[in-house]
Structures are given as structure tokens and as C-alpha cells.
Design a protein around this motif. Structure first.
Motif, PDB file in Angstrom:
ATOM      1  N   TYR A  93       0.812  -1.214   0.000  1.00  0.00           N
ATOM      2  CA  TYR A  93       0.000   0.000   0.000  1.00  0.00           C
ATOM      3  C   TYR A  93       0.850   1.271   0.000  1.00  0.00           C
ATOM      4  O   TYR A  93       0.323   2.358  -0.209  1.00  0.00           O
ATOM      5  CB  TYR A  93      -0.945   0.016   1.206  1.00  0.00           C
ATOM      6  CG  TYR A  93      -2.168  -0.838   1.002  1.00  0.00           C
ATOM      7  CD1 TYR A  93      -3.200  -0.432   0.160  1.00  0.00           C
ATOM      8  CD2 TYR A  93      -2.294  -2.069   1.638  1.00  0.00           C
ATOM      9  CE1 TYR A  93      -4.318  -1.215  -0.043  1.00  0.00           C
ATOM     10  CE2 TYR A  93      -3.417  -2.861   1.444  1.00  0.00           C
ATOM     11  CZ  TYR A  93      -4.426  -2.421   0.599  1.00  0.00           C
ATOM     12  OH  TYR A  93      -5.532  -3.203   0.397  1.00  0.00           O
TER      13      TYR A  93
ATOM     14  N   PHE B 145      -5.629  -3.838  -5.958  1.00  0.00           N
ATOM     15  CA  PHE B 145      -6.053  -3.625  -4.582  1.00  0.00           C
ATOM     16  C   PHE B 145      -7.528  -3.931  -4.332  1.00  0.00           C
ATOM     17  O   PHE B 145      -7.912  -4.169  -3.191  1.00  0.00           O
ATOM     18  CB  PHE B 145      -5.786  -2.163  -4.179  1.00  0.00           C
ATOM     19  CG  PHE B 145      -4.375  -1.716  -4.417  1.00  0.00           C
ATOM     20  CD1 PHE B 145      -3.370  -2.034  -3.514  1.00  0.00           C
ATOM     21  CD2 PHE B 145      -4.040  -0.993  -5.556  1.00  0.00           C
ATOM     22  CE1 PHE B 145      -2.065  -1.634  -3.734  1.00  0.00           C
ATOM     23  CE2 PHE B 145      -2.740  -0.589  -5.785  1.00  0.00           C
ATOM     24  CZ  PHE B 145      -1.741  -0.908  -4.869  1.00  0.00           C
TER      25      PHE B 145
ATOM     26  N   SER C 254     -10.383   1.881  -4.101  1.00  0.00           N
ATOM     27  CA  SER C 254      -9.264   2.239  -4.964  1.00  0.00           C
ATOM     28  C   SER C 254      -9.779   2.948  -6.219  1.00  0.00           C
ATOM     29  O   SER C 254     -10.782   2.542  -6.798  1.00  0.00           O
ATOM     30  CB  SER C 254      -8.514   0.965  -5.356  1.00  0.00           C
ATOM     31  OG  SER C 254      -7.392   1.240  -6.142  1.00  0.00           O
TER      32      SER C 254
ATOM     33  N   PRO D   4      -3.689   2.835  -4.278  1.00  0.00           N
ATOM     34  CA  PRO D   4      -3.294   2.034  -3.108  1.00  0.00           C
ATOM     35  C   PRO D   4      -4.146   2.340  -1.870  1.00  0.00           C
ATOM     36  O   PRO D   4      -3.691   2.922  -0.889  1.00  0.00           O
ATOM     37  CB  PRO D   4      -1.830   2.434  -2.882  1.00  0.00           C
ATOM     38  CG  PRO D   4      -1.402   3.190  -4.081  1.00  0.00           C
ATOM     39  CD  PRO D   4      -2.645   3.835  -4.607  1.00  0.00           C
TER      40      PRO D   4
ATOM     41  N   LYS E  80      -7.214   0.668   0.804  1.00  0.00           N
ATOM     42  CA  LYS E  80      -7.855  -0.566   1.256  1.00  0.00           C
ATOM     43  C   LYS E  80      -9.362  -0.513   1.014  1.00  0.00           C
ATOM     44  O   LYS E  80      -9.977   0.544   1.133  1.00  0.00           O
ATOM     45  CB  LYS E  80      -7.578  -0.781   2.741  1.00  0.00           C
ATOM     46  CG  LYS E  80      -6.106  -1.033   3.047  1.00  0.00           C
ATOM     47  CD  LYS E  80      -5.877  -1.245   4.543  1.00  0.00           C
ATOM     48  CE  LYS E  80      -4.395  -1.478   4.822  1.00  0.00           C
ATOM     49  NZ  LYS E  80      -4.135  -1.683   6.269  1.00  0.00           N
TER      50      LYS E  80
END
Length: 332
Positions: A219, A230, A291, A297, A299
Motif C-alpha cells: 500500500y 487492490f 481504490s 493504493p 484498502k
């Protein structure tokens, strides 16, 4: 390099894969204008060798192919009915990811990066014509986004070619050439060259698993690779929910049971006594890919717990120190 190979060579190589009970997983020669020819070519390889063919990231790329997903799926199904073993995967996005050099025609790439840059400097009419055609087929300059110039021209990162051409005061084709030259060919880009209707139609097929076509990025990566690295599985579940494509059970099967079946992992992919307890606990109403194409990057939301071999790797949304995972290497 394998795009210069011949069908006969692929058939002979595929026979070796077949003998060793392997799978021929292929990035096809062409996913745009020649996608049907490319599928036909790989079906020939599978039928002549008997190998299990797996088509990676099945898609229809470029405006001339939009709306043909039903025809493509029928074509593959007809080969299955003839006895050919074909499986596929798909990533749930409308954009592809590769280098900006994908706008450069194949003949101008011959000899590697240095030769490409020499040809770009010359700007011959043939080159300009071919880049113009490729750019148009990929959706036009507004659908080609430079995601990273890898430090060369950071002011362009996140801009599309239409915006960049305005910034540089030149045509989109000249702007693409200028950026490639200034960045020595090292430019990452995304192409919004798929149509959502085709993405959804392919997604509904219960014979096609979900795959990332991605890389194991951290990340803290210092640029913006494709969001698929991601958020692929949250994006798929989110898309299923928003478009009411299938039942939750079928959606879970496409990301667990089906890929395990394809690569013959007998003890994974389903919740069953004796299987390895790889379990993800998520809220179907909340799961979401956070994302984006300009900030990838990030979550995802809605994933509460992850158990790897029965041990919590993610608990209440927080990563633990447990490291029970292992690389799944299928020996022949």
C-alpha cells in the motif's frame, strides 16, 4: 515475444503441457480488432493438443468490438460443446493497464525500447497514422490516462491525453510521442477501452472466474497502478450488488470454488469438513472497492475478518501478525 510465434509451435508446446497434466493459460495475441481470430487460434491449439485452455482476462477492447460479448461467449461455448476444455477469467473493470507505448504499432517496437524512441523522433507519416488509429480504437485521447511518468513529468500523472495535449499545446498524438520521448518510453497508462455492458455480460457467465491480472503491491507503492491490484474482489461483489447480476452464493463461487476447480485445488475453495479453512468474512451490503484510477493504493471497505488456514490474518478490519499463508505452487 510469443506474439510472433506460429500456431504449429504453440500446438507442440501445448502437447507437452497436456502430457504433464498442466493448463495452458494464455494472454491472447489480440483482444481488440482481432479478438475473434485470437480465440479461434487458441481453440485450434486446444483441439489439436487436447490441452486445458484457460483464457486470461477475457475482454473486448476498443470501440469496434463493443457490443459483441454475446457473440464471443457463444463462440467459446460452441467449442466446449465440441469437447474442448476452455475456462476463462475476467477482471471487473472498464479500463486496462499497460504502458503508453501500447499506442505504438508493433512494427515500430521492433528492436526494443531504444529503436522505438528513434522512430518516435522521426515522426514518419506511417507512424502518426498508426498511432492515431490505435488511439481511436482504444476510445480516443480522453480515455487514455497517464498514471505514472516515473518521476520524469510528474505534473502529467493522473491526466488523460486530451488534457495533456492542451497542457503541451499540441495534438494528442504529438503529445503521446512527446511524453514517451521525454520519459524514455517508461510511462504507465490506463485505457478505458472496454464497454460496461460487455463487462457485465461476461461477468454473468458462471463459467468465468474472477481474476486480478494484478501484482502483489504494497500500500506504500509510490505511484498508482491499476485499481485491480487492490480492489478486484470487492469491486466484483460491489458490481454484483449494484447491478443485481446473480445470487451472493453464485458470486462467491466465482471467486472461490470456480478458480479452485479450474486449477484443481481439491482442498480449497469451498466450506467443507477436511478443507483448508481459508475464509473471508465480509458485509455484502457494505463491501466496496475504494481504490480509484488516480489514487489506487487504498484498502477496500466491508471486509471484517480473513482467516488463512483457520488462523486470523485480519481481525475486525485490522491486520494481525499471523503468517499462515503459503505460495500455492502446483507441481506437475
Amino acid at each position: 515475444p510469443s506474439s510472433y510465434g506460429h500456431v504449429e509451435e504453440f500446438v507442440e508446446l501445448a502437447k507437452v503441457i497436456k502430457e504433464n497434466k498442466g493448463i495452458l493459460a494464455v494472454h491472447m495475441r489480440n483482444e481488440g480488432d482481432g479478438v475473434f481470430d485470437s480465440v479461434d487460434e487458441m481453440i485450434q491449439v486446444a483441439e489439436k493438443s487436447g490441452v486445458h485452455l484457460h483464457i486470461s482476462h477475457l475482454k473486448l477492447m476498443g470501440k469496434p468490438q463493443w457490443g459483441k460479448s454475446g457473440q464471443l461467449l457463444n463462440y467459446i461455448e460452441e467449442a466446449r460443446q465440441r469437447g474442448c476444455t476452455i475456462t476463462c477469467d475476467q477482471y471487473p473493470y472498464e479500463a486496462t493497464s499497460t504502458g503508453l507505448a501500447a499506442l505504438v504499432p508493433g512494427w515500430a517496437l521492433n528492436g526494443g525500447n531504444s529503436k522505438m524512441l528513434e522512430r518516435l523522433e522521426l515522426k514518419e507519416d506511417r507512424l502518426i497514422t498508426d498511432i492515431t488509429s490505435i488511439m481511436d480504437k482504444r476510445g480516443g485521447p480522453g480515455r487514455v490516462v497517464v498514471t505514472s511518468t516515473h518521476g520524469y513529468m510528474t505534473e502529467l500523472d493522473g491526466k488523460n491525453l486530451e488534457e495533456i495535449s492542451n497542457m503541451l499545446g499540441m495534438s494528442p498524438v504529438d503529445a503521446a510521442i512527446e511524453v514517451l520521448l521525454k520519459c524514455k518510453g517508461e510511462v504507465s497508462a490506463m485505457y478505458f477501452s472496454l464497454h460496461l455492458d460487455d463487462v457485465l455480460n461476461i461477468m454473468k457467465s458462471m463459467d468465468i472466474s474472477i481474476g486480478t491480472d494484478g501484482v502483489d503491491f504494497s500500500y506504500d507503492v509510490n505511484y498508482n497502478p491499476h485499481p485491480r491490484n487492490f480492489g478486484t474482489f470487492p469491486r466484483f461483489l460491489q458490481t454484483v450488488r449494484e447491478h443485481n447480476l446473480m445470487s451472493l452464493e453464485d458470486a462467491v463461487y466465482k471467486i472461490t470454488g470456480l478458480p479452485s476447480k479450474i486449477i484443481r485445488l481439491a482442498d480449497r475453495g469451498t466450506l467443507k469438513i477436511g478443507n483448508v479453512a481459508d475464509i473471508t468474512v465480509f458485509d455484502f451490503n457494505e463491501v466496496e472497492d475504494m481504490s480509484t484510477f488516480v489514487k489506487s493504493p487504498v484498502k477496500p471497505k466491508g471486509i471484517n475478518h480473513v482467516f488463512v488456514a483457520g488462523v486470523p490474518a485480519l481481525l475486525n478490519g485490522e491486520q494481525t501478525d499471523n503468517r499462515e499463508g503459503k505460495v500455492m505452487l502446483k507441481t506437475m
